[in-house]
Scaffold this motif. Sequence first.
Motif, PDB file in Angstrom:
ATOM      1  N   LEU A   6       0.825  -1.200   0.000  1.00 56.03           N
ATOM      2  CA  LEU A   6       0.000   0.000   0.000  1.00 56.03           C
ATOM      3  C   LEU A   6       0.863   1.256   0.000  1.00 56.03           C
ATOM      4  O   LEU A   6       0.526   2.265  -0.619  1.00 56.03           O
ATOM      5  CB  LEU A   6      -0.920  -0.009   1.223  1.00 56.03           C
ATOM      6  N   LEU A   7       1.982   1.191   0.689  1.00 56.89           N
ATOM      7  CA  LEU A   7       2.869   2.333   0.754  1.00 56.89           C
ATOM      8  C   LEU A   7       3.398   2.701  -0.621  1.00 56.89           C
ATOM      9  O   LEU A   7       3.502   3.875  -0.983  1.00 56.89           O
ATOM     10  CB  LEU A   7       4.031   2.016   1.699  1.00 56.89           C
ATOM     11  N   ALA A   8       3.721   1.680  -1.412  1.00 57.46           N
ATOM     12  CA  ALA A   8       4.252   1.946  -2.744  1.00 57.46           C
ATOM     13  C   ALA A   8       3.218   2.607  -3.640  1.00 57.46           C
ATOM     14  O   ALA A   8       3.562   3.340  -4.564  1.00 57.46           O
ATOM     15  CB  ALA A   8       4.725   0.641  -3.389  1.00 57.46           C
ATOM     16  N   GLN A   9       1.933   2.354  -3.369  1.00 57.86           N
ATOM     17  CA  GLN A   9       0.880   2.970  -4.163  1.00 57.86           C
ATOM     18  C   GLN A   9       0.430   4.307  -3.572  1.00 57.86           C
ATOM     19  O   GLN A   9      -0.440   4.963  -4.134  1.00 57.86           O
ATOM     20  CB  GLN A   9      -0.323   2.030  -4.245  1.00 57.86           C
ATOM     21  N   GLY A  10       1.001   4.699  -2.428  1.00 52.17           N
ATOM     22  CA  GLY A  10       0.651   5.977  -1.825  1.00 52.17           C
ATOM     23  C   GLY A  10      -0.735   6.005  -1.227  1.00 52.17           C
ATOM     24  O   GLY A  10      -1.382   7.046  -1.174  1.00 52.17           O
ATOM     25  N   LYS A  11      -1.235   4.865  -0.741  1.00 53.58           N
ATOM     26  CA  LYS A  11      -2.606   4.787  -0.242  1.00 53.58           C
ATOM     27  C   LYS A  11      -2.690   4.616   1.278  1.00 53.58           C
ATOM     28  O   LYS A  11      -3.768   4.459   1.814  1.00 53.58           O
ATOM     29  CB  LYS A  11      -3.331   3.609  -0.907  1.00 53.58           C
ATOM     30  N   SER A  12      -1.534   4.610   1.963  1.00 56.65           N
ATOM     31  CA  SER A  12      -1.553   4.318   3.389  1.00 56.65           C
ATOM     32  C   SER A  12      -1.394   5.584   4.204  1.00 56.65           C
ATOM     33  O   SER A  12      -0.545   6.410   3.910  1.00 56.65           O
ATOM     34  CB  SER A  12      -0.420   3.353   3.732  1.00 56.65           C
ATOM     35  N   ASP A  13      -2.199   5.729   5.256  1.00 55.45           N
ATOM     36  CA  ASP A  13      -1.996   6.833   6.175  1.00 55.45           C
ATOM     37  C   ASP A  13      -1.268   6.328   7.404  1.00 55.45           C
ATOM     38  O   ASP A  13      -0.978   5.139   7.547  1.00 55.45           O
ATOM     39  CB  ASP A  13      -3.319   7.498   6.542  1.00 55.45           C
ATOM     40  N   ARG A 374       0.324  13.081   7.815  1.00 58.95           N
ATOM     41  CA  ARG A 374       0.088  11.756   8.405  1.00 58.95           C
ATOM     42  C   ARG A 374      -0.026  10.664   7.348  1.00 58.95           C
ATOM     43  O   ARG A 374      -0.722   9.680   7.524  1.00 58.95           O
ATOM     44  CB  ARG A 374      -1.159  11.768   9.296  1.00 58.95           C
ATOM     45  N   GLN A 375       0.613  10.846   6.233  1.00 63.65           N
ATOM     46  CA  GLN A 375       0.647   9.853   5.165  1.00 63.65           C
ATOM     47  C   GLN A 375       2.089   9.641   4.709  1.00 63.65           C
ATOM     48  O   GLN A 375       2.902  10.573   4.746  1.00 63.65           O
ATOM     49  CB  GLN A 375      -0.214  10.282   3.975  1.00 63.65           C
ATOM     50  N   TYR A 376       2.365   8.430   4.270  1.00 59.46           N
ATOM     51  CA  TYR A 376       3.667   8.101   3.697  1.00 59.46           C
ATOM     52  C   TYR A 376       3.470   7.815   2.213  1.00 59.46           C
ATOM     53  O   TYR A 376       2.563   7.071   1.825  1.00 59.46           O
ATOM     54  CB  TYR A 376       4.278   6.867   4.377  1.00 59.46           C
ATOM     55  N   ARG A 377       4.338   8.380   1.410  1.00 58.44           N
ATOM     56  CA  ARG A 377       4.291   8.148  -0.038  1.00 58.44           C
ATOM     57  C   ARG A 377       5.708   7.933  -0.560  1.00 58.44           C
ATOM     58  O   ARG A 377       6.657   8.535  -0.056  1.00 58.44           O
ATOM     59  CB  ARG A 377       3.632   9.318  -0.769  1.00 58.44           C
ATOM     60  N   VAL A 378       5.814   7.076  -1.561  1.00 53.61           N
ATOM     61  CA  VAL A 378       7.085   6.842  -2.238  1.00 53.61           C
ATOM     62  C   VAL A 378       7.064   7.619  -3.541  1.00 53.61           C
ATOM     63  O   VAL A 378       6.158   7.443  -4.363  1.00 53.61           O
ATOM     64  CB  VAL A 378       7.322   5.341  -2.506  1.00 53.61           C
ATOM     65  N   ARG A 379       8.057   8.472  -3.729  1.00 58.55           N
ATOM     66  CA  ARG A 379       8.134   9.308  -4.920  1.00 58.55           C
ATOM     67  C   ARG A 379       9.324   8.884  -5.770  1.00 58.55           C
ATOM     68  O   ARG A 379      10.425   8.658  -5.268  1.00 58.55           O
ATOM     69  CB  ARG A 379       8.304  10.783  -4.513  1.00 58.55           C
TER      70      ARG A 379
END
Length: 400
Positions: A6-13, A374-379
């Motif tokens: 989920l983190l790789a898709q940027g969907k996790s808070d 409050r979200q993690y995203r991989v750019r």
Amino acid sequence: MAYIGLLAQGKSDFDHIEAYREDPFFGFSLGMNQVPSSPTLRQRLDQAAACEGHPWGAIIRESNVTLLQKYAHLQPITIGTRAYVPLDGDVSPFDNGKTRKEGVSRTYKGTDGYAPMMGYLGHEGYALAFELREGKPHSQKDSPPFLVQCLRDAQAIIAHRFAAAERPRILVRLDSGNDSTDNIDVIREEQADFLIQRNLRQQSPEAWLDRAKQDGVKSTPREGKTVYRGAFQEAPRRGPAPGRCVYPVIERTITADGGQILLIPDIEVAAYWTSLSAPPDDVLPWPPDHGTMEQYHSEVKTDMDLERMPSGKFATNQLVLHLACLTYNLLRVIGQATMGHPDVPLRKAAQRRRIRTVIQNIILCAANLVAHARQYRVRYGRGNRWGHVIGQLYAYFAAD
């Protein structure tokens, strides 16, 4: 693992963190804010290799089989009317010259180093086992127990990947260094088939040509080149049971490049022990593929930089090679998961991804972990065409 997908898709808070604290792949939950130094890691490997109460080799082997049962995509080959999955075994010298490491000795290649036995499953090149050996022993030494281990692991993988009605048989392919009745007995006991190159010790090419002219099927691919293919039953050097031998014998009287007429014909002979009953024309395209196996060895020795073993202790290097087998398959599974993906930015069609390609384009892909609101995203960079593929790979493995 699901959190990483989920983190790789940027969907996790941020609230998802607690739900995945038991995920062993989630570094934050383990408090992994540092990694051991190289001396500490070397000491821990030495301690693990010397610990008799913990059979790390068996544990890693079990993990390797579980990984391949779940993710190995095996495409059988067809010989005659039956489907087979090839199991290739070969020795590859590791050059460790100018060192005093335990077990280093003269290999058959004329260098000082190790001569590990390596087993691969399928033409995709999944690793079954890597067994570290000293350099000087013959390649046949301790090969029957190694074959038993590989065959049982391969049977467990194939039984899990194929339904009973569609299950292919295992075809063990070995070169002339493993031309031994002991290997044939082991393969038959494990209910598998074999295709082993014969070691033509005292048989002259001229005698094989005379036999081929009497019993073989003749074909002429070009002027000055004659090919004979045939099969016969012959008793091995030990044991009363006769075995089937298939052969191609090639006689060249004119060279292919310049058309030079040869005063003495050039005779090329290759013969193989086999349990296959198919005609020679169906069997002979499938002998041990040394070129392909050398690519597998190259990926281990060069792409993974393992030819020069890291420790001076033999047991530690054996443990490192067991870990390398599992790591090799992890990289192979990632590479095979990209096969047929429409967004992979590679032009050439291939049956497998080379380990170097996986490491350079996926494992070492530059990215930035951004924490905001409050979200993690991989750019990834705007010009990185692998970013979307990596996100889908994470989602694929996280789904399991």
